[in-house]
Design an enzyme around this catalytic site. Structure first.
Site, PDB file in Angstrom:
ATOM      1  N   ASN A 109       0.859  -1.188   0.000  1.00  0.00           N
ATOM      2  CA  ASN A 109       0.000   0.000   0.000  1.00  0.00           C
ATOM      3  C   ASN A 109       0.892   1.234   0.000  1.00  0.00           C
ATOM      4  O   ASN A 109       2.031   1.184   0.452  1.00  0.00           O
ATOM      5  CB  ASN A 109      -0.861   0.014   1.278  1.00  0.00           C
ATOM      6  CG  ASN A 109      -1.816   1.194   1.299  1.00  0.00           C
ATOM      7  OD1 ASN A 109      -2.421   1.538   0.286  1.00  0.00           O
ATOM      8  ND2 ASN A 109      -1.945   1.840   2.450  1.00  0.00           N
ATOM      9  N   HIS A 111       0.834   5.131   1.491  1.00  0.00           N
ATOM     10  CA  HIS A 111       0.110   5.969   2.445  1.00  0.00           C
ATOM     11  C   HIS A 111       0.772   7.355   2.469  1.00  0.00           C
ATOM     12  O   HIS A 111       2.000   7.450   2.531  1.00  0.00           O
ATOM     13  CB  HIS A 111       0.141   5.325   3.833  1.00  0.00           C
ATOM     14  CG  HIS A 111      -0.654   6.095   4.821  1.00  0.00           C
ATOM     15  ND1 HIS A 111      -2.034   6.109   4.813  1.00  0.00           N
ATOM     16  CD2 HIS A 111      -0.274   6.913   5.837  1.00  0.00           C
ATOM     17  CE1 HIS A 111      -2.469   6.888   5.787  1.00  0.00           C
ATOM     18  NE2 HIS A 111      -1.414   7.393   6.425  1.00  0.00           N
ATOM     19  N   SER A 138       4.803   6.738   2.489  1.00  0.00           N
ATOM     20  CA  SER A 138       5.371   5.429   2.840  1.00  0.00           C
ATOM     21  C   SER A 138       4.744   4.356   1.973  1.00  0.00           C
ATOM     22  O   SER A 138       3.515   4.294   1.865  1.00  0.00           O
ATOM     23  CB  SER A 138       5.058   5.072   4.298  1.00  0.00           C
ATOM     24  OG  SER A 138       5.384   6.128   5.178  1.00  0.00           O
ATOM     25  N   ASP A 147      -2.485   0.630   8.358  1.00  0.00           N
ATOM     26  CA  ASP A 147      -1.269   1.402   8.072  1.00  0.00           C
ATOM     27  C   ASP A 147      -0.105   1.068   9.027  1.00  0.00           C
ATOM     28  O   ASP A 147       0.637   1.965   9.445  1.00  0.00           O
ATOM     29  CB  ASP A 147      -1.571   2.916   8.116  1.00  0.00           C
ATOM     30  CG  ASP A 147      -2.634   3.308   7.095  1.00  0.00           C
ATOM     31  OD1 ASP A 147      -2.695   2.670   6.034  1.00  0.00           O
ATOM     32  OD2 ASP A 147      -3.399   4.248   7.365  1.00  0.00           O
TER      33      ASP A 147
HETATM   34  C1  GAR Z   1      -2.633   8.932  -2.865  1.00  0.00           C
HETATM   35  O1  GAR Z   1      -2.207  10.175  -2.406  1.00  0.00           O
HETATM   36  C2  GAR Z   1      -2.407   7.865  -1.807  1.00  0.00           C
HETATM   37  O2  GAR Z   1      -1.268   8.072  -1.046  1.00  0.00           O
HETATM   38  C3  GAR Z   1      -3.659   8.023  -0.974  1.00  0.00           C
HETATM   39  O3  GAR Z   1      -4.686   8.240  -1.900  1.00  0.00           O
HETATM   40  C4  GAR Z   1      -4.158   8.920  -3.031  1.00  0.00           C
HETATM   41  C5  GAR Z   1      -4.587   8.177  -4.268  1.00  0.00           C
HETATM   42  O4  GAR Z   1      -4.282   8.904  -5.413  1.00  0.00           O
HETATM   43  N1  GAR Z   1      -3.895   6.853  -0.187  1.00  0.00           N
HETATM   44  C6  GAR Z   1      -4.434   6.869   1.025  1.00  0.00           C
HETATM   45  O5  GAR Z   1      -4.801   7.889   1.574  1.00  0.00           O
HETATM   46  C7  GAR Z   1      -4.582   5.514   1.669  1.00  0.00           C
HETATM   47  N2  GAR Z   1      -4.891   5.650   3.048  1.00  0.00           N
HETATM   48  P1  GAR Z   1      -4.229   8.212  -6.820  1.00  0.00           P
HETATM   49  O6  GAR Z   1      -5.541   7.451  -6.990  1.00  0.00           O
HETATM   50  O7  GAR Z   1      -4.140   9.350  -7.787  1.00  0.00           O
HETATM   51  O8  GAR Z   1      -3.032   7.317  -6.850  1.00  0.00           O
END
Ligand code: GAR
Length: 195
Positions: A109, A111, A138, A147
Site C-alpha cells: 500500500n 500511504h 510510505s 497502516d
Molecule cells: C494517494 O495520495 C495515496 O497516497 C492516498 O490516496 C491517493 C490516491 O491517489 N492513499 C491513502 O490515503 C490511503 N490511506 P491516486 O488514486 O491518484 O493514486
C-alpha cells in the site's frame, strides 16, 4: 526476463497506478501490470488503464451483501490472473484479516504520511496542524492493523510555511509517483531472486 504478475487496486484518480504502469513498460522492470481492479465504477483510473490496454475489473463493494463476499470475489479475480503482488494505490477499502492473511507478504500500500505518523485519513492537514516541518509518503506491506505493516520505502518533503493541505498533497504526490514504482521494483526483484 521473468516478470512478476502484478495487480493494482484503486478507488479513484489512479495516478499511482499510472506511475506503476509506466514503470512496467520498461523492459528491465521486474513486474508486469496484469490487472487493475476498482471498487468504484466511477474511478477515473479505470479509463486511464484501459487506454493502455490493461485489463480492468469493477467490483462495486456496494453490490455485495458483506465484506467477505466482496473479498472472495476480489481474491478469485487475482488468482484467475495468477497475480503475485497486489498494490493498493488509493484503494479506500479496509481489507479483512482473512484477505490480508491470504496475501501476506505480497500486499503493498502507499500511504501519504511518514508512518508510523498519521495513520488513517487527512494526513496532510494533521501534519500541518502538528507544526511538522517534514512530511512524506510510505510504501508498506499491509498487515491486519491499519497502516502498520513493514515499511518498504519512504520519501519526504519539506512543509513550507504557506502550505495548505491541498498544496502539500500535490507536492507529495510527485514523491509518491517515484516511491511506488521503486518499492514495487524492490519487492518484485526479491521475489524473483528468492526462487
Ligand atoms: C494517494 O495520495 C495515496 O497516497 C492516498 O490516496 C491517493 C490516491 O491517489 N492513499 C491513502 O490515503 C490511503 N490511506 P491516486 O488514486 O491518484 O493514486
Amino acid at each position: 526476463m521473468h516478470k512478476i504478475k502484478t495487480a493494482v487496486l484503486i478507488s479513484g484518480r489512479g495516478s499511482n497506478m499510472m506511475a506503476i504502469l509506466k514503470a512496467t513498460q520498461n523492459n528491465d522492470y521486474p513486474a508486469k501490470l496484469n490487472i487493475v481492479i476498482s471498487n468504484k465504477p466511477s474511478a477515473e483510473g479505470l479509463k486511464k488503464a484501459e487506454e493502455f490496454g490493461i485489463k480492468t475489473v469493477v467490483l462495486d463493494h456496494k453490490a455485495y451483501k458483506n465484506r467477505h463476499k466482496f473479498e472472495k470475489d476480489l481474491d478469485a479475480h487475482l488468482r484467475a490472473s495468477k497475480i503475485q503482488i497486489v498494490c493498493c494505490a488509493g484503494f479506500m477499502r479496509i481489507l479483512s484479516p482473512w484477505f490480508v492473511k491470504r496475501w501476506e507478504g505480497k500486499l503493498l500500500n502507499i500511504h501519504p504520511s511518514l508512518l508510523p505518523k498519521y495513520k488513517g485519513l487527512n494526513t496532510h492537514k494533521r501534519a500541518i496542524e502538528s507544526g511538522d516541518t517534514i512530511h512524506g509518503c510510505s510504501v508498506h506491506f499491509i498487515n491486519s492493523e491499519l497502516d502498520s505493516g513493514k515499511i518498504v520505502l519512504q520519501k519526504s518533503i519539506e512543509i513550507l510555511s504557506d502550505d495548505t493541505p491541498q498544496s502539500l498533497s500535490e507536492r507529495l504526490l510527485i514523491k509518491e509517483l517515484e516511491a511506488y514504482p521503486q518499492a514495487l521494483k524492490k519487492i518484485a526483484n526479491e521475489l524473483i531472486y528468492s526462487k
